[in-house]
Motif scaffolding. Structure first.
Motif, PDB file in Angstrom:
ATOM      1  N   GLY A 102       0.800  -1.221   0.000  1.00 37.75           N
ATOM      2  CA  GLY A 102       0.000   0.000   0.000  1.00 37.75           C
ATOM      3  C   GLY A 102       0.827   1.262   0.000  1.00 37.75           C
ATOM      4  O   GLY A 102       0.275   2.360   0.067  1.00 37.75           O
ATOM      5  N   GLY A 103       2.168   1.128  -0.080  1.00 37.83           N
ATOM      6  CA  GLY A 103       3.042   2.294  -0.112  1.00 37.83           C
ATOM      7  C   GLY A 103       2.864   3.098  -1.386  1.00 37.83           C
ATOM      8  O   GLY A 103       2.380   2.602  -2.410  1.00 37.83           O
ATOM      9  N   VAL A 104       3.263   4.362  -1.336  1.00 40.04           N
ATOM     10  CA  VAL A 104       3.037   5.305  -2.441  1.00 40.04           C
ATOM     11  C   VAL A 104       4.313   5.478  -3.245  1.00 40.04           C
ATOM     12  O   VAL A 104       5.394   5.699  -2.684  1.00 40.04           O
ATOM     13  N   LEU A 105       4.179   5.364  -4.572  1.00 40.51           N
ATOM     14  CA  LEU A 105       5.262   5.676  -5.508  1.00 40.51           C
ATOM     15  C   LEU A 105       4.851   6.914  -6.285  1.00 40.51           C
ATOM     16  O   LEU A 105       3.775   6.953  -6.885  1.00 40.51           O
ATOM     17  N   MET A 106       5.716   7.933  -6.289  1.00 38.02           N
ATOM     18  CA  MET A 106       5.417   9.186  -6.990  1.00 38.02           C
ATOM     19  C   MET A 106       6.476   9.404  -8.063  1.00 38.02           C
ATOM     20  O   MET A 106       7.673   9.489  -7.769  1.00 38.02           O
ATOM     21  N   LEU A 107       6.033   9.480  -9.324  1.00 37.30           N
ATOM     22  CA  LEU A 107       6.930   9.690 -10.452  1.00 37.30           C
ATOM     23  C   LEU A 107       6.697  11.081 -11.046  1.00 37.30           C
ATOM     24  O   LEU A 107       5.775  11.795 -10.657  1.00 37.30           O
ATOM     25  N   GLY A 108       7.563  11.443 -12.002  1.00 35.19           N
ATOM     26  CA  GLY A 108       7.423  12.719 -12.675  1.00 35.19           C
ATOM     27  C   GLY A 108       6.279  12.711 -13.674  1.00 35.19           C
ATOM     28  O   GLY A 108       5.771  11.658 -14.082  1.00 35.19           O
ATOM     29  N   SER A 109       5.893  13.909 -14.115  1.00 33.86           N
ATOM     30  CA  SER A 109       4.733  14.033 -14.997  1.00 33.86           C
ATOM     31  C   SER A 109       4.952  13.371 -16.348  1.00 33.86           C
ATOM     32  O   SER A 109       3.991  13.035 -17.039  1.00 33.86           O
ATOM     33  N   SER A 110       6.218  13.159 -16.748  1.00 25.26           N
ATOM     34  CA  SER A 110       6.518  12.538 -18.045  1.00 25.26           C
ATOM     35  C   SER A 110       6.908  11.077 -17.908  1.00 25.26           C
ATOM     36  O   SER A 110       7.407  10.477 -18.859  1.00 25.26           O
ATOM     37  N   GLU A 111       6.699  10.479 -16.732  1.00 22.76           N
ATOM     38  CA  GLU A 111       7.145   9.113 -16.482  1.00 22.76           C
ATOM     39  C   GLU A 111       5.943   8.206 -16.226  1.00 22.76           C
ATOM     40  O   GLU A 111       4.844   8.669 -15.904  1.00 22.76           O
ATOM     41  N   SER A 112       6.165   6.898 -16.346  1.00 21.55           N
ATOM     42  CA  SER A 112       5.099   5.936 -16.101  1.00 21.55           C
ATOM     43  C   SER A 112       5.711   4.645 -15.590  1.00 21.55           C
ATOM     44  O   SER A 112       6.939   4.472 -15.596  1.00 21.55           O
ATOM     45  N   ILE A 113       4.829   3.713 -15.167  1.00 21.92           N
ATOM     46  CA  ILE A 113       5.306   2.417 -14.674  1.00 21.92           C
ATOM     47  C   ILE A 113       5.439   1.413 -15.810  1.00 21.92           C
ATOM     48  O   ILE A 113       5.809   0.256 -15.580  1.00 21.92           O
ATOM     49  N   GLY A 114       5.145   1.822 -17.049  1.00 19.60           N
ATOM     50  CA  GLY A 114       5.327   0.951 -18.199  1.00 19.60           C
ATOM     51  C   GLY A 114       4.463  -0.293 -18.121  1.00 19.60           C
ATOM     52  O   GLY A 114       3.254  -0.237 -17.904  1.00 19.60           O
ATOM     53  N   SER A 115       5.101  -1.457 -18.289  1.00 21.97           N
ATOM     54  CA  SER A 115       4.381  -2.722 -18.314  1.00 21.97           C
ATOM     55  C   SER A 115       4.187  -3.331 -16.933  1.00 21.97           C
ATOM     56  O   SER A 115       3.650  -4.420 -16.800  1.00 21.97           O
ATOM     57  N   PHE A 116       4.592  -2.637 -15.864  1.00 13.92           N
ATOM     58  CA  PHE A 116       4.533  -3.198 -14.522  1.00 13.92           C
ATOM     59  C   PHE A 116       3.199  -2.895 -13.838  1.00 13.92           C
ATOM     60  O   PHE A 116       3.150  -2.484 -12.676  1.00 13.92           O
ATOM     61  N   VAL A 117       2.108  -3.089 -14.595  1.00  9.83           N
ATOM     62  CA  VAL A 117       0.786  -2.840 -14.020  1.00  9.83           C
ATOM     63  C   VAL A 117       0.426  -3.905 -12.990  1.00  9.83           C
ATOM     64  O   VAL A 117      -0.500  -3.714 -12.201  1.00  9.83           O
ATOM     65  N   ASN A 118       1.154  -5.038 -13.004  1.00 13.69           N
ATOM     66  CA  ASN A 118       0.895  -6.069 -12.004  1.00 13.69           C
ATOM     67  C   ASN A 118       1.532  -5.746 -10.663  1.00 13.69           C
ATOM     68  O   ASN A 118       1.247  -6.401  -9.662  1.00 13.69           O
ATOM     69  N   LEU A 119       2.410  -4.733 -10.621  1.00 15.71           N
ATOM     70  CA  LEU A 119       3.105  -4.359  -9.384  1.00 15.71           C
ATOM     71  C   LEU A 119       2.501  -3.121  -8.727  1.00 15.71           C
ATOM     72  O   LEU A 119       2.570  -2.964  -7.507  1.00 15.71           O
ATOM     73  N   PHE A 120       1.924  -2.232  -9.537  1.00 16.74           N
ATOM     74  CA  PHE A 120       1.410  -0.966  -8.997  1.00 16.74           C
ATOM     75  C   PHE A 120       0.014  -0.713  -9.571  1.00 16.74           C
ATOM     76  O   PHE A 120      -0.289  -1.087 -10.702  1.00 16.74           O
TER      77      PHE A 120
END
Length: 994
Positions: A470-488
């Motif tokens: 349940g921890g929070v990951l904060m990325l930049g406005s031009s970034e994404s988690i890519g294909s790791f939708v199973n992790l986040f």
């Protein structure tokens, strides 16, 4: 790092080889399809002279566009176009809204407006905030966004700090920054503020700037023209970029091969332009011969783009939505753990600490804050640890927060201790060094965009590993988690805030875990121990599952595929477009509807759902499949997941029973015989398998005994570890005691520092501390009136800082005091005419070692003024006395003035000649004591004594006195002279009557 000196230049590399095939193009022949350089020029008070000097040296066909942004009142017409046009042949015009920028042209901002540029067109904007009117910052920000590394920023003479924030954006975009030298600036406020950022590529006089710009962009243009065969020819000695990677890793220990190649090339191109090198191979050689340039390149590659509350709305969403839920989940007395990876100079992590303090101040829970800020740049980390920021941060931090969380110190703000103590800073390479763990929040904004895809795939699973569920990951406005939708899972799509998914450890993919020296593979699955024998039942079970079990897929509540058992190609196929792990999206023709229906029904009923004889297509053929969706409850790691099982329906036509007595009858009997034979063989194989299983069982019993023995050894080892744990606990308690003592000493030192700081400032004595090399250690606020010091000057040589004294021997006096240990005192005057008493003393340490010197300046301007007045009064008194004596000498009658003690104060020439002897020194003598006591004998002394005693005038007629051997008769009158606040005096006037 020391500042660049004014006018610093670097020479081309000498080479004995033939000139490079890469020739520098004339500025006028730059390709039209290439973005031409756009130079933004910011100026204020005193900027007109600098602009005239700049454009007096600028070429007409430089290929650059110049946009001038100056501070001008909106209610007054500007004559700047006409004035500058007399200095240059380059066309000049006032900016028109929406005008397209062209090369070889000068544009001047409309007075009272703000300016931006969008897709090469100038946009005039009304100034919305006249109290914080910073048009130079506004334009530099938009210029960096519009043309990137083809932008240039020039800061000329002016007051204030406009432009200081804007050059951060130009630097981040890869543009070039030039600042006017303080010596040549009429007003040094803007140049001094810009130079203090240490982002200036050159500090030059206005006359030197046009030539440098031309050389810089000529070199970068030459690099952009390296294409095709020419580029191939330049790289015959190997890939020059890999050579730079090798030098950086060998000399500095950092590997940049995981960074995006285009980003590295742009930064290298910029450094080559600044060093006027147009050939990559020569630049590699230059790096080999100049270690300082390698360090500078390293600093350029570490793109420190940061500010307080960058993207303010993202921080507001974090504060309003994500953080309250996190803090609510933390128990009383526990710590909130956060990590800001790539924190640069600390603005972002201090912003996070501020909003956490604001949230906790409104909460009843007592939760401690523990934040970690890391970056690859040691210089940035050192600056972050100081917690000192230029006053220009007021553009991003509200006045309320500045007042609550900062203290003002001259032109700088210092973060308060309660914020600073919650943060630990350290240098770290996230691709190489071990990460932090058990985190509630991880912020890595605008860092991943500089890594290539391979590095991002390595980092994101690592981030998942470091966060709590349940921890929070904060990325930049031009970034994404890519294909790791199973992790986040997405929490805020716009501001790229994600939550960690609770993936079972057994289903987690392998994580490349940095260990500092080599990477270790971590996965959720339990790894086998090499010395334990193979477990035959498990191997058998695995073989049975692979050969006889149906095809199955494990999915989560959203249908995301977590694990696949068997070959699913008949049933699932990845669709065209962006990659997806959703089982519905991958279902083949005819299966998706039934599959979605079964999943929905299984979710709602919590019971297995079976769909029989579902028809689906595969490459044009049709077949039937039985579909089963089963909710999982045990083991608990699979709770909430669904198992989807596919079983193909095998349609066979049973053979018909032949009639007896026919030819088929014999064939049917043979078939039965064959089946009986197969049954017998099967029974034999079964018996053999049973015996083998019994043998295996014996072996397993033996293995079990060995495991029991190993278990006893492990139990013994565990007891030893328990003992070691107790020893470590004892050591930990000792360390905590020592830490408490050290903390107490730190508090004492902090209090002593505050006392010393207040003492030095309240004495109003300007004080400067220097070391043996005359580098500045510390100074008081009063010292800035005498020497132009700012906070960033600490560590610089004192002689490099501009001094306001009309005294040239200060540096030599310092050397003399340090070597001879003799204090020096002198009265010195500033250029403003203020006098100071300068005292230089050796700096002695507690062990009586000389470690520099202390300069103190005490203002004696008032004493000097009083001294001058006293001198003038003395001169005036002497003139008055001389005038009085001259008046006395005009009279031919003897005259004398006595004080109230009867002593002669003054006498005229006639008195000396007629009544006294010329050779006698009668001044300050009693009248009765001169001229052989003739005055006493004549009875005059008695009359005089009575007059002095009573303070009244008197007259004495026909008094005979002897003068020059002759007796004469005089009439004497005595007049008492009264003066306020002074003893009275008496004037005697002698008139000869016979």
């Amino acid at each position: 790092m020391p500042r660049k000196k004014s006018g610093e230049k670097k020479e081309l590399i000498p080479t004995k080889e033939a000139p490079s095939s890469t020739t520098t193009k004339s500025p006028a022949t730059r390709s039209v399809d290439k973005q031409f350089p756009i130079i933004g020029i910011g100026a204020s008070a005193g900027g007109l002279e600098a602009l005239k000097a700049f454009f007096g040296k600028a070429q007409k066909d430089s290929g650059m566009a110049y946009i001038i942004v100056v501070h001008m009142a909106s209610n007054q017409p500007s004559m700047l176009v006409e004035i500058l046009q007399r200095e240059t042949q380059i066309p000049i015009s006032a900016i028109k809204d929406g005008e397209k920028v062209k090369p070889n042209h000068i544009y001047i901002i409309t007075p009272g407006m703000e300016l931006s540029i969008f897709k090469g067109k100038l946009q005039l904007l009304d100034a919305t905030n006249r109290t914080m009117y910073t048009p130079i910052d506004t334009f530099f920000h938009s210029l960096a966004q519009d043309v990137g590394e083809r932008a240039g920023a020039i800061i000329l003479s002016g007051t204030g700090s406009d432009g200081t924030l804007g050059i951060h954006d130009i630097h981040s975009a890869g543009g070039v920054i030039i600042v006017q030298s303080i010596k040549s600036a009429k007003y040094d406020g803007m140049p001094r503020s810009a130079e203090g950022t240490e982002l200036a590529d050159r500090v030059l006089s206005p006359e030197e700037m046009p030539h440098f710009l031309s050389e810089y962009f000529s070199c970068t243009d030459a690099l952009l023209d390296l294409k095709g065969e020419q580029e191939k020819k330049e790289n015959t000695d190997g890939n020059w970029l890999n050579k730079i990677y090798s030098l950086l890793r060998a000399k500095l220990g950092y590997d940049f091969s995981s960074y995006k190649e285009n980003t590295i090339k742009r930064r290298v191109s910029r450094r080559m332009g600044l060093n006027q090198i147009d050939n990559p191979r020569l630049y590699v050689r230059y790096l080999q011969e100049n270690p300082d340039e390698l360090k500078t390149l390293f600093g350029e590659l570490l793109i420190g783009v940061t500010s307080f509350f960058r993207d303010p709305e993202s921080f507001e969403h974090l504060k309003a939505n994500a953080l309250p839920k996190l803090l609510e989940s933390i128990n009383e007395g526990e710590a909130f753990r956060g990590w800001v990876a790539g924190c640069s100079s600390g603005e972002e992590i201090y912003s996070l600490a501020i909003i956490l303090h604001e949230l906790l101040s409104d909460s009843k829970k007592k939760i401690t804050i523990q934040l970690f800020g890391t970056d690859l740049d040691e210089r940035a980390i050192e600056k972050a640890r100081e917690g000192v920021f230029h006053e220009s941060i007021s553009a991003h931090v509200s006045q309320e927060r500045l007042k609550q969380f900062f203290t003002k110190d001259g032109l700088y703000y210092r973060i308060r201790r309660e914020i600073r103590d919650t943060i630990i800073f350290s240098t770290q390479d996230m691709l190489k060094d071990p990460p932090f763990s058990n985190l509630h929040l991880l912020s890595c904004r605008n860092v991943l965009i500089y890594f290539n895809a391979e590095a991002q795939k390595k980092i994101l699973p690592l981030f998942h590993y470091t966060l709590k569920d349940g921890g929070v990951l904060m990325l930049g406005s031009s970034e994404s988690i890519g294909s790791f939708v199973n992790l986040f899972e997405v929490f805020d799509k716009k501001w790229k805030i994600f939550l960690k998914k609770g993936v079972p450890r057994s289903l987690q993919q392998a994580v490349v875990f940095p260990s500092g020296s080599s990477d270790v593979m971590r996965s959720g699955a339990t790894q086998s121990i090499s010395h334990i024998p193979a477990n035959i039942p498990q191997i058998t079970q695995k073989a049975i599952l692979e050969q006889f079990s149906p095809v199955a897929v494990l999915v989560d509540n959203n249908g995301t595929i977590l694990h696949i058992q068997g070959k699913v190609g008949k049933y699932l196929e990845p669709p065209s477009g962006p990659p997806t792990l959703n089982i519905i999206d991958q279902a083949r023709e005819g299966l998706s509807i039934e599959l979605a229906s079964a999943l929905r029904l299984a979710k709602s009923t919590k019971k297995p759902v079976v769909k029989e004889r579902v028809a689906l297509g595969n490459n044009g053929s049709k077949f039937l499949v039985d579909l089963c969706v089963s909710p999982q409850e045990n083991p608990k790691e699979l709770a909430g997941k669904f198992l989807v099982v596919f079983k193909e329906v095998n349609i066979q036509t049973m053979p018909s029973i032949p009639k007896r007595g026919t030819k088929e009858d014999s064939s049917f009997g043979d078939k039965i015989t064959e089946l009986e034979k197969e049954l017998r063989l099967t029974r034999e194989n079964h018996q053999s398998t049973t015996e083998e299983l019994e043998s295996s069982n014996e072996e397993l019993k033996s293995t079990n005994e060995e495991l029991q023995s190993s278990n006893e050894e492990l139990q013994s080892t565990n007891e030893e570890l328990e003992s070691s744990k107790e020893e470590l606990q004892s050591m930990n308690e000792e360390m905590q005691t020592i830490n408490a003592e050290l903390q107490s000493r730190v508090d004492e030192l902090s209090l002593a520092r505050d006392d010393m700081h207040n003492l030095l400032n309240n004495t109003e004595i300007a004080t400067i501390f220097v070391n043996n090399k005359l580098h500045i250690r510390r100074f008081t606020t009063e010292a800035t009136l005498i020497v132009n010091l700012i906070q960033s000057d600490i560590g610089r040589p004192l002689e490099h800082v501009v001094c306001n004294l009309e005294y040239d021997n200060m540096i030599s006096d310092l050397h003399q005091v340090i070597h001879k240990l003799t204090p020096i005192d002198a009265e010195v005057q500033t250029k403003n005419g203020v006098w100071y008493a300068m005292r230089i003393m050796p700096y002695r340490t507690t062990d009586n070692k000389i470690d520099g010197a202390v300069l103190t300046f005490t203002c004696i301007d008032e004493q000097k003024k009083i001294q001058d007045k006293l001198h003038d009064l003395v001169l005036q008194q002497e003139r008055t006395w001389e005038l009085l004596r001259n008046i006395f000498d005009i009279h031919n009658d003897p005259m004398v003035v006595l004080n109230n003690d009867g002593e002669i104060v003054i006498a005229n020439t006639a008195f000396v000649q007629k009544l006294a002897y010329p050779k006698e020194d009668f001044l300050n003598s009693k009248l009765s004591a001169i001229a052989n006591g003739v005055f006493k004998k004549s009875g005059l002394q008695k009359k005089l004594d009575d007059a002095i005693a009573n303070g009244v005038d008197f007259e004495a007629k026909s008094l005979e006195l002897e003068s020059n051997g002759k007796r004469h008769t005089f009439s004497i009158s005595g007049v008492i002279i009264h003066k306020e606040d002074c003893p009275y005096r008496i004037l005697l006037h002698f008139v000869q009557v016979g």
